[in-house]
Design a protein around this motif. Sequence first.
Motif, PDB file in Angstrom:
ATOM      1  N   SER A 124       0.652  -1.287  -0.321  1.00 14.09           N
ATOM      2  CA  SER A 124      -0.086  -0.115  -0.123  1.00 14.09           C
ATOM      3  C   SER A 124       0.802   1.334   0.070  1.00 14.09           C
ATOM      4  N   THR A 125       0.256   2.379  -0.559  1.00 14.97           N
ATOM      5  CA  THR A 125       0.890   3.522  -0.591  1.00 14.97           C
ATOM      6  C   THR A 125      -0.165   4.814   0.037  1.00 14.97           C
ATOM      7  N   PRO A 126       0.279   5.297   1.000  1.00 19.19           N
ATOM      8  CA  PRO A 126      -0.543   6.404   1.495  1.00 19.19           C
ATOM      9  C   PRO A 126      -0.605   7.724   0.431  1.00 19.19           C
ATOM     10  N   ILE A 127      -1.848   8.259   0.550  1.00 16.68           N
ATOM     11  CA  ILE A 127      -1.747   9.612  -0.092  1.00 16.68           C
ATOM     12  C   ILE A 127      -2.347  10.666   1.134  1.00 16.68           C
ATOM     13  N   GLU A 128      -1.483  11.562   1.038  1.00 17.30           N
ATOM     14  CA  GLU A 128      -1.729  12.608   2.112  1.00 17.30           C
ATOM     15  C   GLU A 128      -2.846  13.670   1.844  1.00 17.30           C
ATOM     16  N   ASP A 129      -3.970  13.121   2.444  1.00 19.38           N
ATOM     17  CA  ASP A 129      -5.233  13.592   2.180  1.00 19.38           C
ATOM     18  C   ASP A 129      -6.168  13.547   3.512  1.00 19.38           C
ATOM     19  N   SER A 130      -5.908  13.351   4.737  1.00 23.78           N
ATOM     20  CA  SER A 130      -6.969  13.077   5.923  1.00 23.78           C
ATOM     21  C   SER A 130      -7.674  14.069   5.712  1.00 23.78           C
ATOM     22  N   GLY A 131      -8.867  13.782   5.875  1.00 23.28           N
ATOM     23  CA  GLY A 131     -10.081  14.893   5.748  1.00 23.28           C
ATOM     24  C   GLY A 131     -10.717  15.003   4.428  1.00 23.28           C
ATOM     25  N   SER A 132     -10.301  14.615   3.234  1.00 18.58           N
ATOM     26  CA  SER A 132     -10.967  14.685   2.157  1.00 18.58           C
ATOM     27  C   SER A 132     -12.293  14.055   2.203  1.00 18.58           C
ATOM     28  N   LYS A 133     -13.263  14.942   1.492  1.00 20.95           N
ATOM     29  CA  LYS A 133     -14.542  14.632   1.330  1.00 20.95           C
ATOM     30  C   LYS A 133     -14.873  13.548   0.234  1.00 20.95           C
ATOM     31  N   SER A 134     -14.118  13.334  -0.779  1.00 23.25           N
ATOM     32  CA  SER A 134     -14.327  12.486  -1.972  1.00 23.25           C
ATOM     33  C   SER A 134     -12.982  12.664  -2.877  1.00 23.25           C
ATOM     34  N   ILE A 135     -12.709  11.342  -3.338  1.00 21.70           N
ATOM     35  CA  ILE A 135     -11.823  11.436  -4.165  1.00 21.70           C
ATOM     36  C   ILE A 135     -12.068  10.517  -5.470  1.00 21.70           C
ATOM     37  N   ALA A 136     -11.607  10.785  -6.638  1.00 22.80           N
ATOM     38  CA  ALA A 136     -11.908  10.314  -8.101  1.00 22.80           C
ATOM     39  C   ALA A 136     -10.621  10.164  -8.826  1.00 22.80           C
ATOM     40  N   LEU A 137     -10.726   8.930  -9.484  1.00 30.64           N
ATOM     41  CA  LEU A 137      -9.650   8.637 -10.387  1.00 30.64           C
ATOM     42  C   LEU A 137     -10.198   8.785 -11.977  1.00 30.64           C
ATOM     43  N   GLY A 138      -9.065   9.324 -12.653  1.00 32.40           N
ATOM     44  CA  GLY A 138      -9.019   9.469 -14.258  1.00 32.40           C
ATOM     45  C   GLY A 138      -7.850  10.200 -14.768  1.00 32.40           C
ATOM     46  N   ASP A 139      -7.748   9.973 -15.898  1.00 35.30           N
ATOM     47  CA  ASP A 139      -6.464  10.510 -16.636  1.00 35.30           C
ATOM     48  C   ASP A 139      -6.786  12.237 -16.879  1.00 35.30           C
ATOM     49  N   ILE A 148      -5.698  11.858  -9.729  1.00 42.28           N
ATOM     50  CA  ILE A 148      -6.607  11.792  -8.773  1.00 42.28           C
ATOM     51  C   ILE A 148      -7.034  13.162  -8.572  1.00 42.28           C
ATOM     52  N   PHE A 149      -8.527  13.331  -8.487  1.00 45.18           N
ATOM     53  CA  PHE A 149      -8.962  14.479  -8.139  1.00 45.18           C
ATOM     54  C   PHE A 149      -9.638  14.608  -6.407  1.00 45.18           C
ATOM     55  N   MET A 150      -9.227  15.473  -5.718  1.00 41.24           N
ATOM     56  CA  MET A 150      -9.420  15.268  -4.489  1.00 41.24           C
ATOM     57  C   MET A 150     -10.329  16.523  -3.990  1.00 41.24           C
ATOM     58  N   ALA A 151     -11.362  16.065  -3.429  1.00 43.14           N
ATOM     59  CA  ALA A 151     -12.345  17.346  -2.924  1.00 43.14           C
ATOM     60  C   ALA A 151     -12.176  17.409  -1.563  1.00 43.14           C
ATOM     61  N   GLY A 152     -11.778  18.882  -1.310  1.00 42.93           N
ATOM     62  CA  GLY A 152     -11.618  19.471   0.243  1.00 42.93           C
ATOM     63  C   GLY A 152     -10.790  18.705   1.258  1.00 42.93           C
ATOM     64  N   PRO A 153      -9.555  18.374   0.990  1.00 41.33           N
ATOM     65  CA  PRO A 153      -8.872  17.797   1.950  1.00 41.33           C
ATOM     66  C   PRO A 153      -8.675  18.712   3.308  1.00 41.33           C
ATOM     67  N   ASN A 154      -8.989  18.292   4.349  1.00 45.04           N
ATOM     68  CA  ASN A 154      -8.992  19.092   5.758  1.00 45.04           C
ATOM     69  C   ASN A 154      -9.692  20.283   5.574  1.00 45.04           C
ATOM     70  N   ALA A 155     -10.993  20.361   4.912  1.00 45.07           N
ATOM     71  CA  ALA A 155     -11.977  21.342   4.609  1.00 45.07           C
ATOM     72  C   ALA A 155     -11.289  22.413   3.745  1.00 45.07           C
ATOM     73  N   LEU A 156     -10.443  22.310   3.078  1.00 47.29           N
ATOM     74  CA  LEU A 156      -9.683  23.189   2.390  1.00 47.29           C
ATOM     75  C   LEU A 156      -9.935  22.951   0.904  1.00 47.29           C
ATOM     76  N   ASP A 157      -9.335  23.587   0.024  1.00 45.14           N
ATOM     77  CA  ASP A 157      -9.660  23.633  -1.478  1.00 45.14           C
ATOM     78  C   ASP A 157      -9.471  22.214  -2.096  1.00 45.14           C
ATOM     79  N   ASP A 158     -10.289  22.289  -2.975  1.00 45.04           N
ATOM     80  CA  ASP A 158     -10.295  20.977  -3.812  1.00 45.04           C
ATOM     81  C   ASP A 158      -8.704  20.791  -4.705  1.00 45.04           C
ATOM     82  N   MET A 159      -8.254  19.686  -4.839  1.00 39.64           N
ATOM     83  CA  MET A 159      -6.857  19.384  -5.298  1.00 39.64           C
ATOM     84  C   MET A 159      -6.652  18.440  -6.309  1.00 39.64           C
TER      85      MET A 159
END
Length: 343
Positions: A124-139, A148-159
């Motif tokens: 396994s490989t960790p992704i530093e995103d504790s607190g994200s509300k959603s994640i999605a995979l795509g090219d 990876i599209f990451m929605a709102g990690p730690n209640a911050l902006d999407d990444m």
Amino acid sequence: LDAFVTQYERTSRLWLNNGSGLYTRSSQTFGTTSAHGAAFGDLDGDGDLDLFLVFNEAQHRVYMNNGSGVFTDSAQRLGLAADLGISVRLGDVDGDHDLDALVQNGNAWSVIWRNDGTGHFGSSTPIEDSGSKSIALGDLDGDGDLDIFMAGPNALDDMVLLNDGTGDFVDSGQRLGASAGWGGAELADLDGDGDLDAFVTNNSIGNIVYLNDGTGRFAAAGPAFGGSSQSIALGDLDRDGDIDAVTTHLDNGNTVWMNDGLGGFGLVGPLGAQYGISASLGDADKDGDLDAFVGFGYQIAGAPVRLYRNLAPVATRSTSWGEIKGRFGDRDGARQSALPRKK
């Protein structure tokens, strides 16, 4: 299409379709309670759909399909119960031609579990995103690997995290929008230009559409719209060739949105009047259009998941819906419905 329903206070259930959109519950059970997310894919390369099941208060499990829809626990126990698993996405993140698993956790970093090709997830490989509300995979940047599209990690902006082709991810540096609370994120070509855009829901500020320039750089298509939203399902509901949306809501009925073909969404109308937790789209009755499954949880006694049939004529650029109540669902705790596609 059959249906799989995860439930927080009960074991998850597989519901079998008779071919016309009527469902009966399979006798199979899937682990303990507290399942929170599920994804189907061919994990062991034998041509059928297996199951990766994420638990919120237990270790995650992998179930192998015997080819006839009977699932066997592989005995793998992945992650920690204290991680509080939320969701899972499947995709070949490291380019070795099998499906890996990206697991989103609520109390720890998200984790990529790497498949050895036989359905065994040993590293396994960790992704530093504790607190994200959603994640999605795509090219996202068009280089042939899954980002990876990451929605709102730690209640911050999407990444946006970009894959180097081996399953290692680099932060692109983008901080998109002001995100707060919980919601979802899904990827699709929303404006018809051939790349993946993002539709993000949020229970604080509403929905936001981010358009991709083709290189993995995103810009908001406009201001947030639609009010408090929980989850999102994307698909061509009116069969006009673009991607429409169904959103579920925390404080009112669920909503159907039609795409103008350029990534602009107009409200069509409600889809049920109750608190919605999750939504999935698929052709349940084999009439050629997408129907909607909505999970309501404990608020709807006796039927926490409801099927809404899409009744619109072909190419009308509109939808109408017929609700089939109480066809499947235990008494409480439905969290997510997933639709494994039959071959």
